[in-house]
Motif scaffolding. Structure first.
Motif, PDB file in Angstrom:
ATOM      1  N   TRP A 128       0.302   6.290 -12.405  1.00 55.24           N
ATOM      2  CA  TRP A 128       0.163   7.321 -11.385  1.00 55.24           C
ATOM      3  C   TRP A 128       0.398   8.702 -11.978  1.00 55.24           C
ATOM      4  CZ3 TRP A 128      -1.264   6.342  -6.366  1.00 55.24           C
ATOM      5  CH2 TRP A 128      -1.180   5.012  -5.924  1.00 55.24           C
TER       6      TRP A 128
ATOM      7  N   GLN B 298       3.902   0.495   0.357  1.00 56.55           N
ATOM      8  CA  GLN B 298       3.075   1.138  -0.666  1.00 56.55           C
ATOM      9  C   GLN B 298       2.584   0.075  -1.645  1.00 56.55           C
ATOM     10  OE1 GLN B 298       2.192   4.280  -0.723  1.00 56.55           O
ATOM     11  NE2 GLN B 298       3.615   5.185   0.764  1.00 56.55           N
TER      12      GLN B 298
ATOM     13  N   ASP C  36      -3.568   2.102  -6.251  1.00 57.42           N
ATOM     14  CA  ASP C  36      -4.723   2.273  -5.377  1.00 57.42           C
ATOM     15  C   ASP C  36      -5.932   1.496  -5.904  1.00 57.42           C
ATOM     16  OD1 ASP C  36      -3.538   3.794  -3.426  1.00 57.42           O
ATOM     17  OD2 ASP C  36      -4.202   5.716  -4.238  1.00 57.42           O
TER      18      ASP C  36
END
Length: 433
Positions: free
Chosen positions: A129, A420, A424
């Motif tokens: 990330w 979460q 992604d």
């Protein structure tokens, strides 16, 4: 009160009882070692999966002078080095890494990482990330912290239980998971806390009656669910890690044979010791070891920097791979190596290369991956991927999959109570698994 003396400042963990088994800060904000084990166990049962050694190259290493050389490009792009063949057909490395080239069959190299962010931050190499993702909530947790939360500690043999995650020089972050899942940092105080001080012998240290008598929650007569027995086991594991001495021994390389140290290149660069320690920590049962090495922000004098650093890295990384292979641990150990971004294909006026997030590499070895291959390719000038573009999060999704952590279903709860996903982009790199 039963404590372990040392030079660190002692902290309470906030639980309403008299302190017990205090082992200094241990890099986790004052929690005791037994508390750390209990909180890890809340995530579920330990799994017998693989270990990781995650190597971060701070500053952004040049892809053009390491693993993606372009000998046919004009000189102002190709630079001063030539590629050499590895022991795998079609896989080539920089000529400054001949030992690593002999282990191409144990390596998988992604040359087409597309989406690195232009930031001097280790967060991408730690988590996949960008730095700013969920920054207001502490940021995204790194892979070692995720392993601590999801997998918990690895059960070792009679030697006790090792910490789940060791960060050798403090470059990783637990993000919103909090300090209980931060890596143990083996600094001066941390190392002292792994050993009995002079005046405390092992018999006194493991005196269960004195230890348990110091607990306010020791209400065994009304403990119908046997919770105190479970509490005992966590405390015993904490005692075991100290009295076994395995982790302290792994971190102490003073008695290692000089020829081994020379093979790792420690005589040329003392920081190469980290690779040797990482191997020994994995062998002692640590699930994840993180280390950083070198300085790769070569805006100027890039080629002399490579001449200095790459042979040293070659010695340390090759020795790590060789030793894990020779003791049969390489297939159970994922070796990762990455940086912040690539560097400009065109050499600048100061014989340097500037930031270039449009293309970067990611190095993997061992871990049960399908190795001996290169995935993806950049164009003839090394400017951008033209074959099999791969996102950084796909790399991490594949690593999590290899650890037995399903990136499609595993979620973590952030401080706002929201689930979460780990990533992604969760598509696996099918060539690797």
């Amino acid at each position: 009160m039963f404590t372990i003396p040392g030079q660190a400042n002692w902290f309470c963990d906030g639980i309403s009882r008299r302190g017990f088994l205090k082992v200094g800060a241990l890099g986790i904000g004052g929690l005791t070692l037994a508390d750390m084990f209990r909180l890890e166990a809340m995530a579920g049962e330990s799994l017998a999966g693989k270990s990781i050694i995650n190597i971060y190259l701070p500053g952004g290493p040049t892809h053009m002078d390491t693993f993606d050389l372009k000998p046919e490009a004009p000189r102002e792009f190709r630079g001063e080095f030539m590629p050499i063949s590895t022991n795998v057909s079609g896989m080539e490395f920089c000529e400054l890494m001949p030992r690593l080239a002999s282990h191409g069959d144990k390596i998988a190299l992604v040359r087409s990482v597309t989406d690195m962010n232009n930031e001097h931050s280790p967060r991408q190499s730690d988590s996949g990330w960008q730095e700013r993702s969920l920054e207001s909530q502490g940021g995204r947790p790194g892979i070692g912290s995720v392993m601590s939360k999801v997998l918990g500690p690895a059960q070792t043999t009679a030697h006790g239980t090792a910490p789940t995650f060791v960060d050798m020089n403090n470059w990783t972050r637990p993000g919103f998971l909090g300090q209980v899942h931060a890596g143990y940092q083996p600094d001066g105080n941390g190392r002292q806390n792994l050993q009995l001080s002079n005046g405390i012998n092992e018999e006194r240290f493991v005196d269960r009656n004195n230890l348990l008598a110091d607990l306010d929650r020791m209400q065994r007569d009304v403990d119908n669910r046997h919770m105190m027995d479970a509490m005992d086991s966590f405390s015993q594991r904490a005692v075991g890690i100290i009295t076994s001495g395995e982790i302290a021994k792994a971190l102490d390389v003073r008695e290692v044979d000089q020829t081994v140290k020379e093979r790792y290149g420690i005589h040329r660069d003392g920081n190469n010791e980290r690779f040797l320690m990482a191997r020994r920590l994995v062998e002692a049962g640590v699930r994840c070891v993180a280390l950083s090495w070198g300085g790769w922000d070569t805006h100027g004098d890039n080629f002399n920097s490579m001449r200095d650093q790459l042979p040293k890295l070659d010695a340390a990384l090759s020795s790590l791979i060789e030793d894990l292979h020779n003791v049969g641990r390489l297939q159970d150990t994922i070796i990762l190596m990455s940086g912040e971004f690539g560097r400009t294909p065109r050499v600048n006026g100061g014989a340097g290369r500037d930031h270039w997030p449009q293309a970067a590499f990611f190095f993997m070895a061992g871990g049960g991956f399908k190795t001996g291959q290169v995935i993806g390719a950049t164009n003839r000038l090394g400017e951008q991927p033209i074959d099999r573009p791969v996102s950084l999060q796909q790399v991490f999704a594949t690593i999590y999959h290899q650890l037995g952590i399903d990136p499609e279903s595993t979620v973590l709860t952030d401080p706002n109570g929201r689930p979460q996903y780990l990533l992604d982009q969760r598509q696996l790199i099918s060539e690797l698994v």
